[in-house]
Design an enzyme around this catalytic site. Structure first.
Site, short mmCIF file in Angstrom:
data_model
loop_
_atom_site.label_atom_id
_atom_site.label_comp_id
_atom_site.label_asym_id
_atom_site.label_seq_id
_atom_site.Cartn_x
_atom_site.Cartn_y
_atom_site.Cartn_z
N PRO A 36 0.76 -1.32 0.29
CA PRO A 36 -0.04 -0.07 0.09
C PRO A 36 0.47 1.53 0.05
CG PRO A 36 -0.60 -1.06 2.20
CD PRO A 36 0.69 -1.88 1.59
N LYS A 50 7.00 1.69 1.63
CA LYS A 50 8.24 2.29 1.36
C LYS A 50 8.54 3.41 0.39
CE LYS A 50 9.50 -3.14 3.15
NZ LYS A 50 8.12 -2.81 2.93
N CYS A 110 8.81 -9.74 4.38
CA CYS A 110 8.36 -9.65 5.83
C CYS A 110 7.84 -11.05 5.61
CB CYS A 110 6.82 -8.86 5.98
SG CYS A 110 5.58 -9.21 4.80
C1 LIG Z 1 4.64 -6.82 0.33
S1 LIG Z 1 3.33 -6.26 -0.19
C2 LIG Z 1 4.66 -4.24 -0.57
C3 LIG Z 1 4.60 -3.38 0.61
C4 LIG Z 1 5.27 -2.59 -0.03
N1 LIG Z 1 6.54 -2.45 -0.30
C5 LIG Z 1 4.69 -1.63 1.36
O1 LIG Z 1 6.05 -1.43 1.69
O2 LIG Z 1 3.54 -1.16 1.39
C6 LIG Z 1 3.68 -7.19 -1.78
C7 LIG Z 1 2.49 -5.91 -2.74
O3 LIG Z 1 3.33 -6.96 -4.22
C8 LIG Z 1 1.79 -6.80 -5.12
N2 LIG Z 1 1.70 -7.77 -6.14
C9 LIG Z 1 1.60 -8.93 -6.02
N3 LIG Z 1 1.91 -9.51 -7.12
C10 LIG Z 1 2.44 -7.82 -7.51
C11 LIG Z 1 2.68 -8.33 -9.47
N4 LIG Z 1 2.70 -9.71 -10.32
N5 LIG Z 1 3.13 -7.17 -9.47
C12 LIG Z 1 3.52 -6.90 -8.96
N6 LIG Z 1 3.18 -6.54 -7.86
C13 LIG Z 1 2.32 -7.46 -6.87
C14 LIG Z 1 0.89 -7.23 -3.79
O4 LIG Z 1 -0.23 -6.29 -4.57
C15 LIG Z 1 0.75 -6.62 -2.24
O5 LIG Z 1 0.78 -5.12 -2.58
#
Ligand SMILES: C[S@@+](CC[C@H](N)C(=O)[O-])C[C@H]1O[C@@H](n2cnc3c(N)ncnc32)[C@H](O)[C@@H]1O
Length: 541
Positions: A323, A326, A449
């Site tokens: 969301p 970072k 995480c």
């Molecule tokens: C661990 S979270 C990232 C948290 C974020 N970096 C933060 O610090 O707020 C992983 C994110 O990757 C997204 N995601 C999943 N598959 C993906 C894809 N194929 N391409 C890009 N984003 C993807 C998910 O929807 C999710 O929002």
């Protein structure tokens, strides 16, 4: 642990010589009538039948019950449902805190409570009507983990059952909870774990699925922590996480939060641990320049910036940005250094959250792409200078979240080892795309995480095996430069030299980073840094 929570196993003052709670047991039949008075003792308990006791459901328990129902029946997320219920029922601060402890506590400790309940009912738990089972879990949590008098815990749960489910099951709930209260937690755990090996024992004692206990044990070993820390790590998952704050660099400071009782973070600069005041009153929180963010996540983002001096005009990519925690920190740093961040997110609603998170940062420093990260190319880095390839890429990959179990109370019961298979494929594909989109000489930061071996050490190893154009570089110095002096020293040293099957390579000895809730008070974030070197295509595997 909540002030209200009983110290597990330290309730002996309320225990009889046979290990039963109270020394004043009460036996009722399913209608709540007293029977078997010889074993009743002196327990102070309402003599009225369930039908005559508490009629009104108190709003905190109602909010907690509805949360459990939504989680159990609709696959909802507890941390989204509960705040909505608290609002809807108009709970005051005290009741909201009680509802939170009840709902999150019962969800986190569901494994332990189900093991207790299985000994107190005459059928498999799967055969109990799900709403009744949820009510029993809430009642058990009150009896075994909170400083709520037994009679109140039982009366309120029976009243709740009658009001929300029906009069029929209230007798069963009454009878079962009386069996639960007959022993304290310590006695239950002793009985339930008799003869069990370490994994099964810890699974019941700390309320984790056995496969997760096993995975965390292995994770401690591969990241260089002593196995003796396992119980502490598992217990940390059952604690409510402290609220960490970040002041976006160059846009805010923490003076307002500190005046409200927050204390400076011991881990990273520009961060604080909230003192529990109402953060939404702070102007900086309202305008988004002070944000809630785990300090482990802050360290990950800051390590990418601290790895080497930023040159004006650099192009950065946050491949999985939603969301936007970072991304907000990176965009603020990009704005300070004349760099630019492309924040990519596949899920549209989460991309909306990224936009909200970035709105407070000068807009020339960032842009958003909504799409699959596996489709990004080096050309997406192009700007007015026509540069191809990104200078720095963060892959904060979708993962099992086994390092953030304390944040999502029900997630440990939802995750399965099968998820791992799907997620590791996705992680590999995202890393491969990122490696392609990186400029020669560029920096790739991989974060999860989760400390699970498959998502951390094995992922690093796979990448090094398949991409000879990438070198693992030491994440330790970058993390230390990003952290407060001494914060990562001694027992808190999160670095481990890489020693995978490719350790004969030049990058053998480069460190990766693993944070832990029981050591650093953060989510269990993993970080690895890679550098892309110019290679001829034929060199690639
Ligand atoms: C661990 S979270 C990232 C948290 C974020 N970096 C933060 O610090 O707020 C992983 C994110 O990757 C997204 N995601 C999943 N598959 C993906 C894809 N194929 N391409 C890009 N984003 C993807 C998910 O929807 C999710 O929002």
């Amino acid at each position: 642990m909540s002030q209200e929570r009983r110290n597990p196993g330290r309730t002996g003052g309320n225990r009889g010589s046979d290990g039963r709670r109270g020394g004043d047991r009460d036996r009722r039949d399913e209608r709540g009538r007293q029977r078997n008075r010889r074993s009743v003792g002196q327990r102070k308990f309402s003599a009225s039948a369930p039908s005559q006791r508490t009629r009104a459901t108190d709003p905190a328990r109602l909010a907690a019950f509805r949360t459990l129902r939504a989680v159990t029946s609709d696959d909802a997320y507890g941390n989204l449902v509960l705040p909505e219920q608290i609002r809807r029922l108009g709970l005051n601060k005290r009741d909201a805190a009680l509802a939170t402890e009840l709902a999150y506590g019962a969800l986190r400790q569901q494994g332990t409570w189900d093991a207790v309940l299985a000994r107190c009912v005459d059928r498999p738990l799967a055969k109990i009507d799900p709403p009744v089972l949820d009510a029993l879990r809430l009642g058990t949590h009150q009896l075994l983990a909170m400083r709520i008098p037994d009679h109140a815990a039982i009366d309120q749960t029976v009243g709740l059952t009658r009001a929300e489910i029906g009069a029929g099951p209230s007798g069963l709930v009454n009878a079962v909870l009386r069996k639960v209260m007959a022993k304290d937690l310590e006695s239950w755990l002793t009985e339930l774990t008799q003869g069990q090996g370490e994994i099964d024992r810890l699974s019941v004692e700390t309320s984790h699925p056995a496969w997760i206990v096993r995975a965390l044990k292995q994770a401690l070993a591969i990241h260089g922590r002593p196995a003796s820390e396992l119980p502490e790590l598992l217990r940390a998952d059952n604690e409510a996480p402290k609220v960490h704050l970040v002041a976006l660099p160059g846009l805010a400071d923490l003076s307002g939060a500190l005046e409200q009782g927050a204390i400076p973070s011991p881990l990273v600069p520009g961060a604080a641990v909230s003192g529990g005041g109402d953060l939404h009153r702070l102007a900086d929180v309202q305008d988004g320049t002070v944000r809630v963010q785990d300090s482990g996540s802050q360290l990950v983002a800051r390590s990418m910036v601290a790895a080497e001096p930023v040159q004006s005009g650099e192009r950065w990519l946050d491949l999985c940005a939603g969301p936007g925690g970072k991304a907000a920190l990176l965009a603020a740093e990009a704005a300070r250094h004349g760099a630019h961040l492309l924040a990519n997110e596949v899920a549209e609603h989460r991309a909306g959250l990224v936009r909200q998170a970035l709105e407070t940062v000068p807009e020339q420093a960032w842009s958003i792409r909504v799409g699959d990260g596996r489709e990004i190319t080096a050309e997406d880095a192009q700007n007015s200078t026509g540069q191809t390839g990104f200078d720095r890429i963060l892959v904060d990959a979708p993962c099992t979240g086994l390092g953030a179990l304390r944040r999502r109370p029900e997630s440990r019961w939802r995750r399965t080892p099968q998820d791992l298979a799907e997620l590791t494929v996705l992680q590999t594909q995202l890393l491969a795309t990122a490696a392609d989109a990186l400029k020669p000489g560029g920096l790739l930061v991989y974060a999860t995480c989760s400390p699970h071996a498959a998502e951390t050490a094995v992922a690093v190893d796979d990448l090094l095996r398949t991409r000879t154009d990438l070198t693992l570089v030491d994440a330790g110095p970058a993390a230390r430069a990003a952290a407060l002096p001494g914060a990562l020293d001694g027992e808190a040293d999160p670095t481990k030299a890489y020693a995978g099957p490719n350790s004969g390579r030049a990058d053998a000895g480069a460190t990766t980073l693993q944070l832990w809730p029981h050591v650093h008070g953060t989510d269990a974030m993993f970080v690895a840094h890679f550098r892309k070197r110019p290679v001829a295509k034929t060199d690639q595997a």
